[in-house]
Design a protein around this motif. Structure first.
Motif, PDB file in Angstrom:
ATOM      1  N   PHE A 148      -1.218  -9.981   4.190  1.00  0.00           N
ATOM      2  CA  PHE A 148      -1.211 -10.739   2.942  1.00  0.00           C
ATOM      3  C   PHE A 148      -2.622 -10.854   2.372  1.00  0.00           C
ATOM      4  CE2 PHE A 148      -1.464 -14.803   0.615  1.00  0.00           C
ATOM      5  CZ  PHE A 148      -0.490 -14.596  -0.357  1.00  0.00           C
ATOM      6  N   PHE A 149      -3.550 -11.386   3.148  1.00  0.00           N
ATOM      7  CA  PHE A 149      -4.901 -11.598   2.633  1.00  0.00           C
ATOM      8  C   PHE A 149      -5.638 -10.272   2.445  1.00  0.00           C
ATOM      9  CE2 PHE A 149      -3.970 -15.660   4.872  1.00  0.00           C
ATOM     10  CZ  PHE A 149      -3.992 -16.482   3.757  1.00  0.00           C
ATOM     11  N   GLY A 150      -5.390  -9.315   3.332  1.00  0.00           N
ATOM     12  CA  GLY A 150      -6.021  -8.016   3.179  1.00  0.00           C
ATOM     13  C   GLY A 150      -5.568  -7.287   1.929  1.00  0.00           C
ATOM     14  N   HIS A 151      -4.333  -7.544   1.498  1.00  0.00           N
ATOM     15  CA  HIS A 151      -3.821  -6.936   0.262  1.00  0.00           C
ATOM     16  C   HIS A 151      -4.743  -7.232  -0.916  1.00  0.00           C
ATOM     17  CE1 HIS A 151      -0.991  -5.989  -2.998  1.00  0.00           C
ATOM     18  NE2 HIS A 151      -1.260  -7.181  -3.491  1.00  0.00           N
ATOM     19  N   PHE A 152      -5.222  -8.465  -1.013  1.00  0.00           N
ATOM     20  CA  PHE A 152      -6.061  -8.843  -2.152  1.00  0.00           C
ATOM     21  C   PHE A 152      -7.473  -8.266  -2.021  1.00  0.00           C
ATOM     22  CE2 PHE A 152      -2.787 -12.090  -1.665  1.00  0.00           C
ATOM     23  CZ  PHE A 152      -2.148 -11.938  -2.890  1.00  0.00           C
ATOM     24  N   LEU A 153      -7.983  -8.203  -0.799  1.00  0.00           N
ATOM     25  CA  LEU A 153      -9.282  -7.574  -0.596  1.00  0.00           C
ATOM     26  C   LEU A 153      -9.236  -6.108  -1.017  1.00  0.00           C
ATOM     27  CD1 LEU A 153     -10.266  -9.092   2.876  1.00  0.00           C
ATOM     28  CD2 LEU A 153     -11.222  -9.705   0.637  1.00  0.00           C
ATOM     29  N   ASP A 154      -8.122  -5.443  -0.753  1.00  0.00           N
ATOM     30  CA  ASP A 154      -7.978  -4.031  -1.110  1.00  0.00           C
ATOM     31  C   ASP A 154      -7.699  -3.847  -2.598  1.00  0.00           C
ATOM     32  OD1 ASP A 154      -8.321  -3.358   1.560  1.00  0.00           O
ATOM     33  OD2 ASP A 154      -6.167  -3.376   1.977  1.00  0.00           O
ATOM     34  N   LEU A 155      -6.804  -4.662  -3.132  1.00  0.00           N
ATOM     35  CA  LEU A 155      -6.357  -4.478  -4.512  1.00  0.00           C
ATOM     36  C   LEU A 155      -7.428  -4.834  -5.527  1.00  0.00           C
ATOM     37  CD1 LEU A 155      -3.892  -3.889  -6.390  1.00  0.00           C
ATOM     38  CD2 LEU A 155      -3.413  -6.350  -6.300  1.00  0.00           C
ATOM     39  N   TRP A 156      -8.190  -5.871  -5.255  1.00  0.00           N
ATOM     40  CA  TRP A 156      -9.104  -6.422  -6.253  1.00  0.00           C
ATOM     41  C   TRP A 156     -10.507  -5.825  -6.213  1.00  0.00           C
ATOM     42  CZ3 TRP A 156      -7.700 -12.263  -5.219  1.00  0.00           C
ATOM     43  CH2 TRP A 156      -6.420 -12.512  -5.748  1.00  0.00           C
ATOM     44  N   ALA A 157     -10.805  -5.002  -5.219  1.00  0.00           N
ATOM     45  CA  ALA A 157     -12.146  -4.423  -5.111  1.00  0.00           C
ATOM     46  C   ALA A 157     -12.153  -3.000  -5.673  1.00  0.00           C
ATOM     47  CB  ALA A 157     -12.608  -4.418  -3.659  1.00  0.00           C
ATOM     48  N   LYS A 158     -13.006  -2.740  -6.652  1.00  0.00           N
ATOM     49  CA  LYS A 158     -13.184  -1.369  -7.113  1.00  0.00           C
ATOM     50  C   LYS A 158     -14.029  -0.578  -6.130  1.00  0.00           C
ATOM     51  CE  LYS A 158     -12.548  -1.795 -12.104  1.00  0.00           C
ATOM     52  NZ  LYS A 158     -13.168  -1.582 -13.450  1.00  0.00           N
ATOM     53  N   ASP A 159     -14.930  -1.272  -5.436  1.00  0.00           N
ATOM     54  CA  ASP A 159     -15.795  -0.628  -4.447  1.00  0.00           C
ATOM     55  C   ASP A 159     -15.501  -1.228  -3.076  1.00  0.00           C
ATOM     56  OD1 ASP A 159     -17.729   0.481  -2.877  1.00  0.00           O
ATOM     57  OD2 ASP A 159     -19.421  -0.499  -3.870  1.00  0.00           O
TER      58      ASP A 159
END
Length: 292
Positions: free
Chosen positions: A174-185
């Motif tokens: 769940f939390f990793g999803h946002f780290l992956d989705l929201w980072a362009k880099d």
């Protein structure tokens, strides 16, 4: 070993009955408080904080309910209201000897920063926010299929029980999803920091959900009361924001001008985690804000 901001001292500071914050403090000079976002901790400011510490006292807490700070049980909507969390920040600064300070926040920390500045205009000298709208406006612009990007807002707005159970069952995903989705880099969040973020969130599911639940209820009430009364942010304000309006059909700068007469609104091209993805630009904008 948990990562830390290099050169900063760490302290536990009591801010309310039964609540102490984990706080990193570095540098000397006029005080600047930096508040982290979701799903992060104070570590998100590591680049910006060390730069600002050359000529400012920089204070980076973990918010109530996050990181290594205390996580009181949600006794009612006030426990994680941004008004309560903002009072924590004022109490923390005073405990460190600062009656007035500049304040910048990202994501959830930006919502705390906005409420702190609204409630304590004589305390907050300058306000910077990274990639949010004020709570009331955030809910107003979320509609139709475009609102799917904010599914987590609706999930964590539900009554206690189901969201905590669902998220706990697969917390890292769940939390990793946002780290992956929201980072362009994705390289901006190195493995040791990512591991620290996920561990901190995994240990704080009930309080994180309570924070979001408050933003679907009591935080809206506080914003609406200010809007009805015509209250505005009295200090210089800088907003750094992705171009959400292109996707959701609103004018972010116009929304912010209604709250902040002394406004600098900057649309950025990097990802949501701008203090980590573009620390030089972010620091430059904060420094410019501090001399307005």
């Amino acid at each position: 070993m948990t990562p830390a901001i290099p050169g900063f001292d760490y302290r536990r500071i009591p801010v309310a009955t039964g609540v102490s914050l984990n706080v990193a403090v570095g540098g000397t000079g006029s005080p600047v408080v930096l508040l982290h976002g979701f799903p992060q901790t104070h570590l998100m400011w590591r680049h910006v904080a060390t730069d600002l510490a050359a000529d400012h006292t920089v204070i980076c807490p973990d918010l109530r309910g996050y990181g290594a700070s205390d996580k009181p049980t949600e006794a009612g909507p006030e426990t994680y209201a941004k008004r309560t969390m903002g009072a924590d920040i004022v109490a923390m600064a005073r405990a460190l000897g600062h009656e007035r300070f500049a304040l910048a926040g990202h994501d959830r920390g930006a919502l705390v920063a906005i409420r702190t500045a609204m409630d304590h205009p004589s305390v907050v000298s300058h306000l910077g926010t990274l990639d949010v709208l004020p709570t009331l406006d955030m809910w107003d612009v979320m509609h139709g299929a475009g609102a799917a990007v904010g599914f987590h807002l609706y999930l964590m707005a539900q009554p206690p029980g189901l969201p905590e159970q669902l998220i706990t069952a697969s917390a890292d995903a769940f939390f990793g999803h946002f780290l992956d989705l929201w980072a362009k880099d994705p390289t901006a969040i190195p493995p040791d920091v990512r591991t620290a973020y996920l561990a901190a969130c995994r240990a704080a599911v009930p309080s994180i959900v309570a924070d979001y639940r408050a933003s679907a209820g009591i935080d809206i009430e506080h914003d609406r009361a200010d809007r009805t009364a015509g209250n505005q942010l009295q200090m210089p304000v800088t907003v750094l924001q992705q171009n959400w309006g292109a996707a959701l059909g609103f004018d972010a700068a116009a929304i912010w001008r209604a709250w902040a007469p002394d406004l600098r609104h900057v649309t950025v091209n990097h990802g949501h985690f701008m203090a980590e993805e573009a620390p030089v630009e972010t620091t430059k904008e904060i420094r410019a804000l501090l001399i307005r």
